[in-house]
Design a protein around this motif. Structure first.
Motif, PDB file in Angstrom:
ATOM      1  N   PRO A  39      67.851  39.099  11.240  1.00  0.00           N
ATOM      2  CA  PRO A  39      66.814  39.717  12.068  1.00  0.00           C
ATOM      3  C   PRO A  39      66.820  41.236  11.914  1.00  0.00           C
ATOM      4  O   PRO A  39      67.883  41.855  11.828  1.00  0.00           O
ATOM      5  N   ALA A  40      65.626  41.805  11.878  1.00  0.00           N
ATOM      6  CA  ALA A  40      65.506  43.250  11.656  1.00  0.00           C
ATOM      7  C   ALA A  40      65.909  44.051  12.876  1.00  0.00           C
ATOM      8  O   ALA A  40      66.372  45.193  12.756  1.00  0.00           O
ATOM      9  N   ASP A  41      65.721  43.472  14.057  1.00  0.00           N
ATOM     10  CA  ASP A  41      66.066  44.178  15.287  1.00  0.00           C
ATOM     11  C   ASP A  41      66.356  43.170  16.390  1.00  0.00           C
ATOM     12  O   ASP A  41      66.244  41.959  16.208  1.00  0.00           O
ATOM     13  N   GLU A  42      66.728  43.689  17.541  1.00  0.00           N
ATOM     14  CA  GLU A  42      67.097  42.845  18.668  1.00  0.00           C
ATOM     15  C   GLU A  42      65.947  41.956  19.121  1.00  0.00           C
ATOM     16  O   GLU A  42      66.150  40.787  19.457  1.00  0.00           O
ATOM     17  N   GLN A  43      64.742  42.480  19.115  1.00  0.00           N
ATOM     18  CA  GLN A  43      63.596  41.703  19.558  1.00  0.00           C
ATOM     19  C   GLN A  43      63.335  40.517  18.646  1.00  0.00           C
ATOM     20  O   GLN A  43      63.011  39.414  19.106  1.00  0.00           O
ATOM     21  N   GLN A  44      63.471  40.725  17.342  1.00  0.00           N
ATOM     22  CA  GLN A  44      63.261  39.612  16.414  1.00  0.00           C
ATOM     23  C   GLN A  44      64.331  38.542  16.599  1.00  0.00           C
ATOM     24  O   GLN A  44      64.038  37.339  16.517  1.00  0.00           O
ATOM     25  N   LEU A  45      65.552  38.967  16.863  1.00  0.00           N
ATOM     26  CA  LEU A  45      66.625  38.013  17.125  1.00  0.00           C
ATOM     27  C   LEU A  45      66.308  37.185  18.365  1.00  0.00           C
ATOM     28  O   LEU A  45      66.435  35.953  18.361  1.00  0.00           O
ATOM     29  N   LEU A  46      65.872  37.844  19.433  1.00  0.00           N
ATOM     30  CA  LEU A  46      65.529  37.137  20.663  1.00  0.00           C
ATOM     31  C   LEU A  46      64.356  36.176  20.451  1.00  0.00           C
ATOM     32  O   LEU A  46      64.347  35.062  20.976  1.00  0.00           O
ATOM     33  N   THR A  47      63.384  36.617  19.678  1.00  0.00           N
ATOM     34  CA  THR A  47      62.225  35.763  19.400  1.00  0.00           C
ATOM     35  C   THR A  47      62.654  34.494  18.668  1.00  0.00           C
ATOM     36  O   THR A  47      62.223  33.384  19.001  1.00  0.00           O
ATOM     37  N   ARG A  48      63.520  34.654  17.666  1.00  0.00           N
ATOM     38  CA  ARG A  48      64.024  33.493  16.935  1.00  0.00           C
ATOM     39  C   ARG A  48      64.819  32.571  17.866  1.00  0.00           C
ATOM     40  O   ARG A  48      64.681  31.336  17.809  1.00  0.00           O
ATOM     41  N   ALA A  49      65.662  33.162  18.705  1.00  0.00           N
ATOM     42  CA  ALA A  49      66.506  32.358  19.587  1.00  0.00           C
ATOM     43  C   ALA A  49      65.679  31.606  20.616  1.00  0.00           C
ATOM     44  O   ALA A  49      65.913  30.413  20.869  1.00  0.00           O
ATOM     45  N   ARG A  50      64.698  32.280  21.201  1.00  0.00           N
ATOM     46  CA  ARG A  50      63.878  31.633  22.223  1.00  0.00           C
ATOM     47  C   ARG A  50      63.008  30.526  21.643  1.00  0.00           C
ATOM     48  O   ARG A  50      62.662  29.571  22.331  1.00  0.00           O
ATOM     49  N   ALA A  51      62.684  30.637  20.363  1.00  0.00           N
ATOM     50  CA  ALA A  51      61.896  29.589  19.715  1.00  0.00           C
ATOM     51  C   ALA A  51      62.683  28.292  19.596  1.00  0.00           C
ATOM     52  O   ALA A  51      62.097  27.219  19.431  1.00  0.00           O
ATOM     53  N   LEU A  52      64.013  28.379  19.690  1.00  0.00           N
ATOM     54  CA  LEU A  52      64.851  27.190  19.576  1.00  0.00           C
ATOM     55  C   LEU A  52      65.076  26.500  20.918  1.00  0.00           C
ATOM     56  O   LEU A  52      65.557  25.360  20.955  1.00  0.00           O
ATOM     57  N   ALA A  53      64.761  27.180  22.022  1.00  0.00           N
ATOM     58  CA  ALA A  53      64.997  26.618  23.355  1.00  0.00           C
ATOM     59  C   ALA A  53      64.246  25.300  23.517  1.00  0.00           C
ATOM     60  O   ALA A  53      63.058  25.195  23.202  1.00  0.00           O
ATOM     61  N   GLY A  54      64.954  24.282  23.982  1.00  0.00           N
ATOM     62  CA  GLY A  54      64.365  22.966  24.177  1.00  0.00           C
ATOM     63  C   GLY A  54      64.444  22.063  22.964  1.00  0.00           C
ATOM     64  O   GLY A  54      64.098  20.880  23.042  1.00  0.00           O
ATOM     65  N   MET A  55      64.875  22.598  21.830  1.00  0.00           N
ATOM     66  CA  MET A  55      64.933  21.807  20.598  1.00  0.00           C
ATOM     67  C   MET A  55      66.178  20.920  20.566  1.00  0.00           C
ATOM     68  O   MET A  55      67.273  21.366  20.887  1.00  0.00           O
TER      69      MET A  55
END
Length: 234
Positions: A15-31
């Motif tokens: 991830p390029a920055d903290e926000q991109q990391l969070l976006t990737r992580a939140r996309a996995l929630a519920g999976m």
């Protein structure tokens, strides 16, 4: 699985920055872990008792972690460590959280600020996981991730535990340190088997061979972290 058609692909770069990391992580929630593994071409184990770290490695893959087994944060460019935490249906941690291997020699003059424990815990991306044993690993879902930095009281607690444990190691008391020592942090054997020995200071100041040790966060401490995160989300 139509609900998961928007799942991001395994990234080709960190991830390029903290926000991109969070976006990737939140996309996995519920999976469910099994579905994520299938998309990545992984085989989901029938039990995680002999596949320690499998779920964490799967999540690292989808987040683009780059550190591997190196003694640094999972996202060194961002200064962020990834920690998965199995929880029950009430959101209570089911096990202690591994932090890092504990050095048993060369600790004279090392401060809390210089320690790898503090380095690993200065900023953590927590990813809760369904840890209920009655649920098959393939059906266990990922919870909502969150970023955490130790508050002043948490840092003070960790520092006090680390300093007490480090002093005991330096004084040659490694064999007397048990998991009961420490309020937030504990030291426990960390080895694949009883033959994997390492050097440490003995009670007479000589060098002895003992099992490697690792630092772990106690469940009472991580439960408070999760509770604070839940309160802050309201």
């Amino acid at each position: 699985m139509s609900d998961y058609l928007q799942l991001p692909q395994v990234p080709s770069h960190p991830p390029a920055d903290e926000q991109q990391l969070l976006t990737r992580a939140r996309a996995l929630a519920g999976m469910p872990l099994g579905w994520l593994a299938e998309q990545a071409g992984w085989v989901t184990p029938d039990t995680l008792s002999r596949a320690k770290g499998w779920s964490g490695q799967l999540i690292e893959l989808y987040l683009g972690a780059s550190a591997g087994s190196r003694p640094e944060q999972d996202f060194p460019e961002l200064g962020i460590e990834l920690k998965t935490i199995p929880v029950n249906s009430s959101g209570t941690p089911l096990e202690t959280t591994y932090v890092c291997i504990a050095p048993l020699l060369g600790l004279n003059g090392v401060s809390w600020q210089q320690s790898n424990v503090r380095n690993k815990l200065q900023k953590v991306l927590w990813v809760p996981l369904d840890g209920r044993r009655e649920v098959k690993p393939a059906d266990r879902c990922i919870g909502m991730p969150f970023l955490w930095q130790p508050a002043a009281d948490e840092d003070a607690l960790l520092r006090a535990d680390w300093e007490e444990i480090t002093e005991r190691i330096i004084l040659g008391q490694i064999q007397q340190i048990t998991a009961r020592h420490g309020q937030a942090l504990q030291l426990r054997p960390k080895a694949a088997n009883s033959k994997a020995l390492t050097a440490a200071i003995g009670p007479e100041g000589d060098t002895i061979q003992t099992l490697p040790r690792g630092y772990y966060l106690k469940t009472d401490f991580t439960a408070r972290i999760l509770q604070r995160a839940l309160q802050n989300s309201w």
